[in-house]
Design a protein around this motif. Structure first.
Motif, PDB file in Angstrom:
ATOM      1  N   ILE A   1      -4.791   1.401 -10.076  1.00 12.96           N
ATOM      2  CA  ILE A   1      -6.154   0.991  -9.722  1.00 12.96           C
ATOM      3  C   ILE A   1      -6.218   0.488  -8.286  1.00 12.96           C
ATOM      4  O   ILE A   1      -7.160   0.795  -7.540  1.00 12.96           O
ATOM      5  N   ASN A   2      -5.204  -0.267  -7.871  1.00 12.32           N
ATOM      6  CA  ASN A   2      -5.155  -0.752  -6.487  1.00 12.32           C
ATOM      7  C   ASN A   2      -5.073   0.414  -5.502  1.00 12.32           C
ATOM      8  O   ASN A   2      -5.702   0.381  -4.435  1.00 12.32           O
TER       9      ASN A   2
ATOM     10  N   CYS B   1      -8.513   1.990  -5.260  1.00 14.57           N
ATOM     11  CA  CYS B   1      -9.410   1.117  -4.488  1.00 14.57           C
ATOM     12  C   CYS B   1      -9.080   1.180  -2.999  1.00 14.57           C
ATOM     13  O   CYS B   1      -9.986   1.186  -2.145  1.00 14.57           O
ATOM     14  N   TYR B   2      -7.789   1.261  -2.673  1.00 13.06           N
ATOM     15  CA  TYR B   2      -7.387   1.342  -1.267  1.00 13.06           C
ATOM     16  C   TYR B   2      -7.862   2.647  -0.643  1.00 13.06           C
ATOM     17  O   TYR B   2      -8.333   2.666   0.504  1.00 13.06           O
TER      18      TYR B   2
ATOM     19  N   LEU C   1     -10.511   4.281  -1.516  1.00 15.98           N
ATOM     20  CA  LEU C   1     -11.954   4.137  -1.314  1.00 15.98           C
ATOM     21  C   LEU C   1     -12.242   3.317  -0.062  1.00 15.98           C
ATOM     22  O   LEU C   1     -13.169   3.623   0.701  1.00 15.98           O
ATOM     23  N   LYS C   2     -11.445   2.280   0.167  1.00 19.54           N
ATOM     24  CA  LYS C   2     -11.605   1.456   1.366  1.00 19.54           C
ATOM     25  C   LYS C   2     -11.378   2.292   2.624  1.00 19.54           C
ATOM     26  O   LYS C   2     -12.165   2.229   3.582  1.00 19.54           O
TER      27      LYS C   2
END
Length: 228
Positions: free
Chosen positions: A128-129, A132-133, A135-136
């Protein structure tokens, strides 16, 4: 076929969170394959039924624009996992993955990786991290493309490639890209990129040898990347 628990590459990705029994289980169902330069691992619109673990080589992730031109979004290298979103979503992939040099990859079926995802909290958190990274980075890339001039984007790309891949013994970037590929990173025409590379060379910011590029002044490139 190499065993996952004995593979050094897994230590660079979320697979490092798996215990020995989980690695043995994955090793028994994974398949290994060689992807030749210029070949697709998958194409935009495909549905992935698992994830790829990159043992060697580099591929580019590209997005096809409405005008038919491709834009390079990211590079994937040794140690990376590719296709993590397939674990948590059944959506078709929005990018194409193309080898820019010969690659060795292992494919882990979704059914096996999903079982581990549900039972190993550390592994699921890492996945998940990672998502999310990504997406960032995508959001930052959108802002850069919208606000920075093309020379700043090129300088920023050169520094990013320097940090991510390093240099060879002669000081050239280890990743070798065509003028068209650089244009697809920066978002400009190939002809404009050729002129820009020539301009950077004349200003002694870079040195070129065929497709190879050497950064000569990282400080000035950094200032240019920040549009200062």
């Amino acid at each position: 076929m190499s065993k996952c628990e004995q593979c050094i590459v897994r230590k660079f990705s979320s697979l490092k969170s798996l215990d020995k029994s989980e690695l043995i289980s994955i090793s028994e169902c994974k398949t290994s394959q060689q992807i030749e330069k210029g070949s697709f691992l998958f194409e935009e619109g495909d549905h992935l039924n698992g994830v790829y673990c990159i043992k060697s080589g580099i591929c580019k992730l590209t997005k096809l624009a409405s005008n038919g031109k491709s834009h390079i979004v990211k590079f994937i290298k040794k140690g990376d996992l590719l296709g993590q979103r397939s674990i948590v979503s059944d959506d078709a992939v929005g990018l194409s993955a193309t080898a820019i040099e010969t690659m060795e990859v292992c494919f882990i079926p979704k059914s096996e990786i999903l079982s581990v995802f549900k039972n190993n909290a550390n592994f699921s958190a890492d996945i998940i991290n990672d998502i999310c990274y990504d997406l960032k980075l995508a959001n930052e890339h959108i802002v850069q493309m919208a606000q920075k001039p093309v020379k700043s984007r090129f300088a920023s790309s050169l520094l990013s490639l320097y940090e991510e891949f390093g240099v060879d013994k002669e000081g050239f970037l280890k990743i070798s890209l065509s003028r068209e590929e650089f244009a697809n990173i920066v978002g400009t025409a190939t002809e404009s990129m050729i002129r820009m590379i020539s301009d950077f060379s004349k200003k002694e910011l870079i040195e070129t040898e065929g497709k190879k590029i050497k950064l000569l002044n990282n400080v000035k490139l950094g200032l240019l990347a920040e549009d200062l």
